[in-house]
Design an enzyme around this catalytic site. Structure first.
Site, short mmCIF file in Angstrom:
data_model
loop_
_atom_site.label_atom_id
_atom_site.label_comp_id
_atom_site.label_asym_id
_atom_site.label_seq_id
_atom_site.Cartn_x
_atom_site.Cartn_y
_atom_site.Cartn_z
N CYS A 11 0.84 -1.20 0.00
CA CYS A 11 0.00 0.00 0.00
C CYS A 11 0.88 1.26 0.00
O CYS A 11 2.10 1.18 0.11
CB CYS A 11 -0.92 0.00 1.22
SG CYS A 11 -0.02 0.11 2.79
N CYS A 14 3.18 1.58 2.98
CA CYS A 14 4.31 0.65 2.91
C CYS A 14 5.38 1.19 1.96
O CYS A 14 6.57 1.12 2.25
CB CYS A 14 3.84 -0.73 2.45
SG CYS A 14 2.58 -1.44 3.51
#
Length: 78
Positions: A11, A14
């Site tokens: 995501c 991240c």
């Protein structure tokens, strides 16, 4: 050599954490292996329920948020 793992599905958070870690490594002129862990079972194996997570040499340092560059520096400088 230091082993760093970024825990998460890939995501935005991240990806941001990965960039922060890479920037800090560059600023500190440190070498480390940086691995992205995206398998949910592997992430759970670290006891992390919320991503992103940062694991340094097998120890979870942060989970569920993006740490600041200063926080990451402190962890990597040990």
């Amino acid at each position: 050599m230091m082993e760093i793992k970024i825990l998460g599905s890939g995501c935005k958070n991240c990806t941001t954490l990965t960039k922060v870690v890479e920037e800090v490594l560059g600023e500190l002129n440190m070498e480390a292996t940086v691995e992205k862990v995206t398998d949910f079972q592997d992430i759970l194996g670290y006891g992390v329920m919320k991503t992103p997570g940062l694991v340094v040499n097998g120890t979870v340092k942060f989970a569920g948020r993006i740490p600041s560059k200063d926080e990451v520096k402190k962890v990597l400088e040990g």
